[in-house]
Design a protein around this motif. Structure first.
Motif, mmCIF file in Angstrom:
data_model
loop_
_atom_site.group_PDB
_atom_site.id
_atom_site.type_symbol
_atom_site.label_atom_id
_atom_site.label_comp_id
_atom_site.label_asym_id
_atom_site.label_seq_id
_atom_site.Cartn_x
_atom_site.Cartn_y
_atom_site.Cartn_z
ATOM 1 N N ARG A 1 0.821 -1.214 0.000
ATOM 2 C CA ARG A 1 0.000 0.000 0.000
ATOM 3 C C ARG A 1 0.850 1.259 0.000
ATOM 4 O O ARG A 1 0.488 2.275 -0.600
ATOM 5 C CB ARG A 1 -0.923 -0.004 1.224
ATOM 6 C CG ARG A 1 -2.029 -1.050 1.158
ATOM 7 C CD ARG A 1 -2.935 -0.934 2.371
ATOM 8 N NE ARG A 1 -4.016 -1.916 2.321
ATOM 9 C CZ ARG A 1 -4.955 -2.049 3.264
ATOM 10 N NH1 ARG A 1 -4.910 -1.242 4.331
ATOM 11 N NH2 ARG A 1 -5.885 -2.955 3.139
ATOM 12 N N ALA A 2 1.979 1.164 0.683
ATOM 13 C CA ALA A 2 2.846 2.346 0.768
ATOM 14 C C ALA A 2 3.611 2.585 -0.531
ATOM 15 O O ALA A 2 4.132 3.669 -0.749
ATOM 16 C CB ALA A 2 3.825 2.183 1.931
ATOM 17 N N VAL B 1 12.628 3.601 -0.673
ATOM 18 C CA VAL B 1 12.969 2.853 -1.889
ATOM 19 C C VAL B 1 11.664 2.352 -2.509
ATOM 20 O O VAL B 1 10.903 1.640 -1.854
ATOM 21 C CB VAL B 1 13.897 1.664 -1.576
ATOM 22 C CG1 VAL B 1 14.251 0.920 -2.860
ATOM 23 C CG2 VAL B 1 15.166 2.140 -0.870
ATOM 24 N N PRO B 2 11.370 2.711 -3.756
ATOM 25 C CA PRO B 2 10.088 2.338 -4.357
ATOM 26 C C PRO B 2 9.974 0.845 -4.653
ATOM 27 O O PRO B 2 10.973 0.142 -4.823
ATOM 28 C CB PRO B 2 10.064 3.146 -5.660
ATOM 29 C CG PRO B 2 11.486 3.441 -5.956
ATOM 30 C CD PRO B 2 12.179 3.556 -4.640
ATOM 31 N N SER B 3 8.727 0.369 -4.702
ATOM 32 C CA SER B 3 8.454 -1.029 -5.038
ATOM 33 C C SER B 3 9.059 -1.371 -6.392
ATOM 34 O O SER B 3 9.120 -0.531 -7.295
ATOM 35 C CB SER B 3 6.947 -1.277 -5.083
ATOM 36 O OG SER B 3 6.360 -1.041 -3.831
ATOM 37 N N GLY B 4 9.502 -2.626 -6.523
ATOM 38 C CA GLY B 4 10.076 -3.081 -7.778
ATOM 39 C C GLY B 4 11.568 -2.873 -7.902
ATOM 40 O O GLY B 4 12.191 -3.359 -8.846
ATOM 41 N N THR B 5 12.170 -2.169 -6.939
ATOM 42 C CA THR B 5 13.617 -1.942 -6.966
ATOM 43 C C THR B 5 14.351 -3.199 -6.504
ATOM 44 O O THR B 5 13.954 -3.838 -5.526
ATOM 45 C CB THR B 5 14.003 -0.769 -6.048
ATOM 46 O OG1 THR B 5 13.289 0.394 -6.437
ATOM 47 C CG2 THR B 5 15.496 -0.498 -6.112
ATOM 48 N N THR B 6 15.416 -3.543 -7.202
ATOM 49 C CA THR B 6 16.271 -4.646 -6.773
ATOM 50 C C THR B 6 17.239 -4.131 -5.718
ATOM 51 O O THR B 6 17.911 -3.113 -5.932
ATOM 52 C CB THR B 6 17.056 -5.224 -7.962
ATOM 53 O OG1 THR B 6 16.129 -5.785 -8.901
ATOM 54 C CG2 THR B 6 18.010 -6.312 -7.510
#
Length: 507
Positions: free
Chosen positions: A383-384, A394-399
């Motif tokens: 959700r965040a 750090v945004p979602s999807g970042t390795t």
């Protein structure tokens, strides 16, 4: 006719001109796309605020170059020293080297950070093993394998450990009279693979018997290199064309060795075993929630590699380091020989009480971690829309991931990080004042959290037993010219060099 020929020639010329223009237009579009992607990655990407070299932020090419050279971990360490505890090492990847990052990325979480799908290469048969499984499969397989790695199982498996330790000593005793240097890396590898082969498959690879590498053992380094090349191909979407980029000697090694492993597992299940090996524990609790035959095959295959290569690497590093530091060597030998009146008195229990040996092994695992690479994870969707790691959003999807080598060698974590100082791992007043503030939790040689190394207790026990028995029975001397032995490349595993030593009986 002349007019017709002129018309045909004109049409042909127009066609050629069109194709040239079309090719130039396509090339221009490609160049424009690449340029726009580079500009986006540097100036507009969600990770643009994170420190790191612009070239690495623009493209994964620098990352792949150093990976190909086998120097990626060394380069990432230098980037961390320059930029701090977080570095952007690719357009969509962040590298960390701190204790906090270990806990946030790999620790117990409700929304687990899954393994990066590109790094998480499939097994040769496609079945999931405990190293690459999704969360549900991993939990089920770990529950089944936990019995094989429990403290009670370790006690039952001690006769196997003692048998191969004794065989190693006997083989070396035949060589000691020849007064020729031996490659200690090779003999430690023979012992580790024979032992783990017996514990995984119930079958001896016979490396110690022949004094040579079995085909499966020989292929380990090649298989690791193949995995590294496959990973680079996946990053560029070139995996279907990998035969064009991967050296011919590397292609198909994993599939070939997997077929051999399946045959070995089949023989073990059919014939049974007098020893309580890993398969004994897996099969004894293999109910309706147990492992399929395909899962048993890939787990036996993977455990035999992970459990032997890492131990052989750590022991090789430990011998190099103590022989390169005579005072450490003398203190360790003294501890082992004072604690044991005879070789037969050396057991898993007795070696567990060797405090200085434990410190030597822990310092070896810091300086020369068997798994020196990053095990990347992906920030989950929530959700965040991301996660706070080490104080930064750090945004979602970042390795993301902690680089083992950088964490262990960082001057931010350890005082004089390139020095071999076992005393930093002692307790109380035995720790020199300069090393009291070392961030020991930054070094996690067996990884961290619910996916940490399941076999770490067996690995430590094997290391202690072989180490103690060798140091009790023999005096070792490293041959000149090997001071830079640890300057090695990494492609999945360390590309170890021979370690030539002379030795003689201590009696």
């Amino acid at each position: 006719m002349v007019a017709l020929a002129t018309i045909v020639a004109s049409i042909a010329a127009v066609g050629v001109t069109y194709r040239i223009l079309s090719t130039e237009l396509t090339l221009a579009k490609g160049i424009l796309y690449i340029a726009s992607l580079v500009v986006y990655n540097i100036l507009f990407h969600p990770l643009r605020k994170f420190p790191g070299p612009k070239l690495w932020a623009a493209s994964r090419l620098p990352w792949c170059y150093y990976q190909y050279q086998g120097r990626l971990q060394h380069r990432i360490l230098s980037l961390h020293i320059q930029y701090g505890n977080v570095v952007r090492v690719a357009p969509n990847e962040l590298s960390y080297n701190s204790e906090t990052a270990w806990k946030t990325i790999y620790g117990q979480r409700k929304d687990e950070m899954n393994k990066d799908p590109i790094f998480r290469l499939h097994t040769p048969t496609g079945a999931q093993n405990i190293l690459v499984a999704d969360r549900e499969t991993h939990t089920r397989q770990r529950r089944l394998l936990a019995h094989a790695f429990s403290e009670s199982a370790l006690k039952e498996q001690e006769p196997i450990l003692q048998m191969y330790a004794q065989k190693l000593l006997e083989k070396l005793s035949h060589l000691s009279s020849e007064q020729h240097p031996i490659d200690l890396v090779a003999w430690l590898t023979f012992a580790s693979f024979d032992l783990i082969g017996h514990m995984s498959f119930g079958e001896n690879f016979e490396c110690l018997d022949t004094g040579d590498f079995a085909p499966f053992v020989k292929a380990i380094t090649v298989m690791a290199s193949e995995l590294s090349f496959n990973q680079m191909c996946k990053y560029w979407g070139l995996l279907p064309l990998r035969q064009l980029f991967i050296p011919r000697a590397l292609l198909g090694q994993r599939q070939s060795q997997m077929r051999n492993a399946m045959s070995t597992v089949g023989r073990r299940i059919q014939n049974g075993s007098d020893h309580r090996d890993f398969l004994h524990y897996i099969l004894s609790v293999n109910d309706e929630k147990g492992m399929s035959p395909a899962e048993i095959n890939v787990n036996a295959f993977s455990l035999s590699i992970a459990g032997s290569e890492s131990t052989a690497t750590a022991l090789s590093g430990a011998f190099f380091l103590i022989l390169a530091h005579p005072l450490v060597y003398q203190r360790l030998v003294q501890e082992v020989r004072i604690a044991h009146s005879t070789e037969n008195k050396i057991t898993l229990a007795s070696t567990g009480r060797l405090v200085y040996m434990d410190a030597v092994i822990r310092e070896t695992l810091r300086l020369y971690p068997p798994v020196a690479i990053t095990m990347p994870r992906v920030v989950p969707s929530n959700r965040a829309g991301g996660e706070v790691i080490c104080g930064d959003w750090v945004p979602s999807g970042t390795t993301v991931g902690v680089n083992h080598y950088s964490a262990c060698h960082s001057p931010a974590n350890f005082h004089q990080p390139e020095d071999f100082v076992p005393e930093r791992w002692m307790s109380g007043n035995d720790v020199p004042q300069d090393y009291v503030s070392d961030c020991k939790e930054a070094a996690q040689p067996f990884s961290f959290g619910p996916r940490n190394c399941l076999g770490k207790n067996i690995a430590r026990a094997e290391m202690r037993l072989l180490f103690a028995k060798l140091l009790f029975k023999y005096d070792f001397e490293m041959q000149p010219g090997q001071e830079a032995w640890m300057d090695q490349k990494i492609q999945g595993f360390w590309q170890k060099k021979p370690l030539y030593c002379k030795f003689k009986s201590s009696e």
